[in-house]
Design an enzyme around this catalytic site. Structure first.
Site, PDB file in Angstrom:
ATOM      1  N   GLU A 151       7.815  11.504  -2.969  1.00  6.45           N
ATOM      2  CA  GLU A 151       8.578  10.125  -2.283  1.00  6.45           C
ATOM      3  C   GLU A 151       9.809  10.044  -2.989  1.00  6.45           C
ATOM      4  OE1 GLU A 151       4.820   7.328  -1.238  1.00  6.45           O
ATOM      5  OE2 GLU A 151       5.338   7.412  -3.419  1.00  6.45           O
ATOM      6  N   ASP A 167       2.640   6.563   8.697  1.00  8.33           N
ATOM      7  CA  ASP A 167       1.599   6.692   9.339  1.00  8.33           C
ATOM      8  C   ASP A 167       1.132   5.416  10.083  1.00  8.33           C
ATOM      9  OD1 ASP A 167       0.442   6.856   6.549  1.00  8.33           O
ATOM     10  OD2 ASP A 167      -0.649   5.314   7.792  1.00  8.33           O
TER      11      ASP A 167
END
Ligand code: SAH
Length: 238
Positions: free
Chosen positions: A12, A197
């Protein structure tokens, strides 16, 4: 100004680490596993602090996030904490994979503590966020949303019940723990999240998360770069 990003996973943070060429300060937090990357920019300090690893995997979740945040605040004394990372979101709210959000509230969604209102209030958290959050969202031209944090990547029906009852929009595993520690030290905190998601479209969260992690990390890296340039008052984009 001294900004400290708290990020759970190396993947990330990597696009952002590369953009700013922040370099690792080895063993800064030893014996803790968290990792410090830092650089000075025109009189400002930029830190990126990662949770580090255990069992060869990046530490995710509330415990690691709380330890990392406490160490970062005590040892770095930043003016602002930014929790940057990925999250799940809801198709029903019009969320899109790769979309960047700024948090406008943060709470836990998996702490069910029986008792009176005071116990319920403590369990849910609802910690304060930086009063510059709306300004940052406007600068980024992105939406704001309520982040809810739990200890699991999947979502059990009892989690969804609490998320819906509290109008949660962005589901992660660290933000509330980081905001809790920041609140204890009265350090302002901003939440920047990108969606990997969608929790309500029946897809297998883990598979979708893995597939979209690189793209969402690039998106949050771009947003982080704009935020740093904006807050440090740097004209040229790095
Ligand atoms: N097994 C995964 C571990 C990642 S856990 C892997 O192989 O990489 C998911 C991380 O992304 C956490 O740090 C969490 O904050 C964030 N996240 C992304 N989508 C999430 C969701 N739907 N629910 C909870 N956390 C989510």
């Amino acid at each position: 100004m001294h900004i400290c990003f708290i990020v759970a996973m190396q993947a990330e943070a990597q696009p952002f680490i590369d953009m700013f060429a922040v370099s690792e300060v080895k063993d800064f937090f030893a014996p803790l596993p968290c990792k410090l990357y830092s650089t000075e920019m025109q009189g400002h300090t930029l830190d990126v602090v990662l949770n580090g690893q255990q069992h060869g995997t990046d530490l995710v979740g509330c415990e690691a996030a709380a330890v990392t945040t406490m160490a970062a605040i005590q040892q770095r004394k930043p003016d602002l904490i930014i929790n940057s990372g990925t999250c799940g979101a809801f198709e029903a709210n019009g969320a899109k994979i790769g979309e960047v959000y700024v948090g406008n509230a943060v709470m836990f969604h998996d702490r069910r503590v029986p008792g009176d209102d005071a116990w319920g209030t403590q369990a849910l958290g609802n910690y304060p966020l930086s009063d510059r959050s709306a300004e940052i969202a406007e600068m980024l031209h992105c939406r704001m949303g309520k982040v809810t944090t739990g200890s699991s990547l999947d979502m059990q029906p009892c989690d969804l019940e609490i998320i819906q009852a509290n109008q949660g929009q962005l589901k992660d595993m660290e933000a509330a723990a980081i905001a809790f520690v920041a609140s204890l030290y009265h350090t302002p905190i901003l939440l920047l999240k990108s969606v990997t998601d969608l929790c309500d479209n029946g897809a297998e969260t883990y598979e979708v998360f893995r597939r979209n992690l690189a793209m969402a990390s690039q998106a949050i890296g771009d947003a982080n770069r704009k935020v740093v340039n904006y807050l440090f008052g740097l004209k040229s984009e790095c």
